[in-house]
Structures are given as C-alpha cells and as structure tokens.
Design an enzyme around this catalytic site. Structure first.
Site, PDB file in Angstrom:
ATOM      1  N   HIS A  91       0.934  -1.217  -0.087  1.00 36.97           N
ATOM      2  CA  HIS A  91      -0.034  -0.035   0.064  1.00 36.97           C
ATOM      3  C   HIS A  91       0.789   1.227   0.119  1.00 36.97           C
ATOM      4  O   HIS A  91       1.998   1.054   0.168  1.00 36.97           O
ATOM      5  CB  HIS A  91      -0.737   0.148   1.287  1.00 36.97           C
ATOM      6  CG  HIS A  91      -0.190   0.139   2.347  1.00 36.97           C
ATOM      7  ND1 HIS A  91       0.652  -0.965   3.105  1.00 36.97           N
ATOM      8  CD2 HIS A  91       0.019   1.162   3.203  1.00 36.97           C
ATOM      9  CE1 HIS A  91       1.024  -0.240   4.207  1.00 36.97           C
ATOM     10  NE2 HIS A  91       0.995   1.012   4.508  1.00 36.97           N
ATOM     11  N   ASP A 114       0.593   5.191   1.917  1.00 42.97           N
ATOM     12  CA  ASP A 114       0.158   5.600   3.127  1.00 42.97           C
ATOM     13  C   ASP A 114      -0.471   6.965   2.580  1.00 42.97           C
ATOM     14  O   ASP A 114      -0.363   7.575   1.737  1.00 42.97           O
ATOM     15  CB  ASP A 114       0.989   6.036   4.141  1.00 42.97           C
ATOM     16  CG  ASP A 114       1.726   5.109   4.932  1.00 42.97           C
ATOM     17  OD1 ASP A 114       1.184   3.941   4.701  1.00 42.97           O
ATOM     18  OD2 ASP A 114       2.755   5.297   5.714  1.00 42.97           O
ATOM     19  N   HIS A 155       4.744   0.151  -0.138  1.00 42.69           N
ATOM     20  CA  HIS A 155       5.622  -0.428   0.733  1.00 42.69           C
ATOM     21  C   HIS A 155       4.608  -1.858   1.385  1.00 42.69           C
ATOM     22  O   HIS A 155       3.444  -1.571   1.336  1.00 42.69           O
ATOM     23  CB  HIS A 155       6.109   0.295   1.849  1.00 42.69           C
ATOM     24  CG  HIS A 155       4.952   1.086   2.686  1.00 42.69           C
ATOM     25  ND1 HIS A 155       4.463   2.066   2.137  1.00 42.69           N
ATOM     26  CD2 HIS A 155       4.469   1.037   3.874  1.00 42.69           C
ATOM     27  CE1 HIS A 155       3.557   2.747   2.972  1.00 42.69           C
ATOM     28  NE2 HIS A 155       3.662   1.974   4.234  1.00 42.69           N
TER      29      HIS A 155
HETATM   30  C1  OGA Z   1       1.552   0.877   8.069  1.00 47.42           C
HETATM   31  C2  OGA Z   1       2.844   0.363   7.694  1.00 47.42           C
HETATM   32  C3  OGA Z   1       4.950  -0.758   7.944  1.00 47.42           C
HETATM   33  C4  OGA Z   1       5.603  -1.405   9.368  1.00 47.42           C
HETATM   34  O1  OGA Z   1       0.909   0.606   9.015  1.00 47.42           O
HETATM   35  O2  OGA Z   1       1.073   1.863   7.228  1.00 47.42           O
HETATM   36  O3  OGA Z   1       3.247   0.546   6.593  1.00 47.42           O
HETATM   37  O4  OGA Z   1       6.846  -1.345   9.238  1.00 47.42           O
HETATM   38  N1  OGA Z   1       3.483  -0.368   8.412  1.00 47.42           N
HETATM   39  O5  OGA Z   1       4.882  -1.877  10.315  1.00 47.42           O
HETATM   40 NI    NI Z   2       2.100   2.232   5.346  1.00 44.20          NI
END
Ligand code: OGA
Ligand code: NI
Length: 235
Positions: free
Chosen positions: A162, A164, A218
């Site tokens: 996704h 953010d 990511h």
């Molecule tokens: C999120 C995310 C990444 C992580 O919660 O948006 O990308 O390292 N988390 O937990």
């Molecule tokens: Ni994220």
C-alpha cells in the site's frame, strides 16, 4: 531529503533531536499494552458500528498476491490537543499517556524541520507546505502495529502492499526486520538502524507536490519466531 523523497519516497533520519531514551520508552509502553490480557485491550477496542478509525483492533485481510494480511493495531490521535480522544488511549501501563506526549512533543520539532526542507525543495518558503496541510491544525495519528509470530510467514504479510494516505509518516520499528519498499520491480528490505526515524512520503504529499515527491509503495512481512512491532505517526 529532496532526492530521496523524489526517487524513493522514503528515507531514514539519524542524529535527530529525539533521544534514544524517549524512543525506548515509547516502545516499552506500547509493548506492555499489547502484552495485556485480551479483555483489557478490548476495553479500548473500536466500538461496534463506530465510523472512526481510533481504537484497538485486528485486521485480517483477504489475500493479495497469495498472502493474507494479519496485524493487531491501536490507532489514536496524539496532536493537536483538540483532536485527542483519551478514551482510546491505554490506561495501562499508567505511564502510557505521559510517555506518548513526551515523544509527540519532540516529534513535532522533527516534523516541522522535515516539512520545512520538503517545502524548500519545491522552491517554496519553509512554512508553506505545513500551512497547506492545515498549519497548527495538522493532525498526528499514531498507529501501533503488533505482528505476532506467524507459523507460515510465506503465506502472510503483516500489512499488504500500500501507500500511506498521510502527507508524511514518521515510523519507528522494533529490531525485527519486516518493512519492505518496492522500487523498479523489486522489494527492498529497509535496514534496521537503532533509533532512526523512517520517513515515508504519503499520498497527500505526492498530490501537494504535483507528483515531484513520490508516495512510497511498501509492505510489512511477518516473522516465524519473533513479534514485530512498529509505531508509525501519520501526519
Ligand atoms: C503501516 C505500515 C509498516 C511497518 O502501518 O501503514 O506500512 O513497518 N507499517 O509496520
Ligand atoms: Ni504504511
């Protein structure tokens, strides 16, 4: 910062003003909350039928690219004071609130500097991006991610791929490897650097900069033996 935000949409900051002690305390109280008995955590669960995002919950997600998403989380706003709902903050451990407020007050200083650099990078005055994001009303939302050990890590992801939806996200992880970034057809591991802050460019920054800064795609993997945790603050 300009180059990294343009090419990768993610970078790490070291030698910032948040002390390792304050980061360790933030992690300690968050971990203590997630290690409470289930009933105690559910005292601040997202109420049934509630439309907001704040509260404790679990996200089980249907498969994306053959992997299911699985994470327990807690969401609550931390800034500005008018946006804070203490009903969603853990009462236990008792130092939770003070610790989070101390971290947040230091984080705001770092965020202001970063937004200033990002603004200058676009040829704008230092304060312009922050102003565009609401100025002193810019909201900080904390999410604590808790990824329990998973017996079949190849079948699951903590969070599926996704971007953010924030302007920027400022994340600290624990020491368990898991965050990955997609670039040029490959998933890259984000190296764990103790006490570094991991800065993600989010969708709102990509839009605000007319696509000059890139919202980073990511995901987070899970570990077979160890519990992974992370503390992203979405601005
Ligand atoms: C999120 C995310 C990444 C992580 O919660 O948006 O990308 O390292 N988390 O937990
Ligand atoms: Ni994220």
């Amino acid at each position: 910062i300009f180059e990294a935000s343009k090419d990768w949409g993610i970078f790490q900051v070291v030698n910032h003003d948040i002390t390792s002690e304050v980061i360790s305390k933030l992690q300690k109280v968050g971990k203590e909350f997630f290690e409470l008995p289930q009933e105690e955590k559910e005292a601040i669960a997202k109420p049934v039928g509630y439309k907001g995002v704040e509260g404790y919950g679990t996200k089980l997600q249907k498969e994306v690219e053959g992997k299911k998403g699985w994470v327990d989380h807690l969401f609550h706003r931390v800034w500005p004071p008018s946006a804070v709902n203490y009903q969603f903050w853990p009462k236990n451990p008792p130092s939770y609130r003070e610790t989070n407020e101390q971290y947040t007050s230091m984080l705001i200083g770092v965020a202001n500097k970063l937004l200033g650099f990002l603004s200058n990078g676009l040829g704008l005055e230092e304060g312009e991006i922050k102003q565009g994001l609401g100025g002193e009303d810019l909201t900080y939302m904390l999410k604590i991610n808790y990824y329990p050990p998973c017996p079949c890590p190849e079948l699951a992801l903590g969070v599926v791929p996704h971007t953010d939806m924030s302007s920027i996200t400022i994340l600290v992880p624990n020491e368990v490897q898991g965050l990955q970034v997609f670039k040029d057809g490959h998933w890259y591991d984000v190296a764990y650097i103790p006490n570094a802050l991991i800065i993600h460019i989010g969708d709102q920054m990509e839009i605000l900069s007319n696509g000059i800064y890139k919202s980073v795609y990511h995901r987070a993997t899970v570990n077979k033996e160890k519990t992974r945790m992370s503390w992203p603050f979405f601005l």
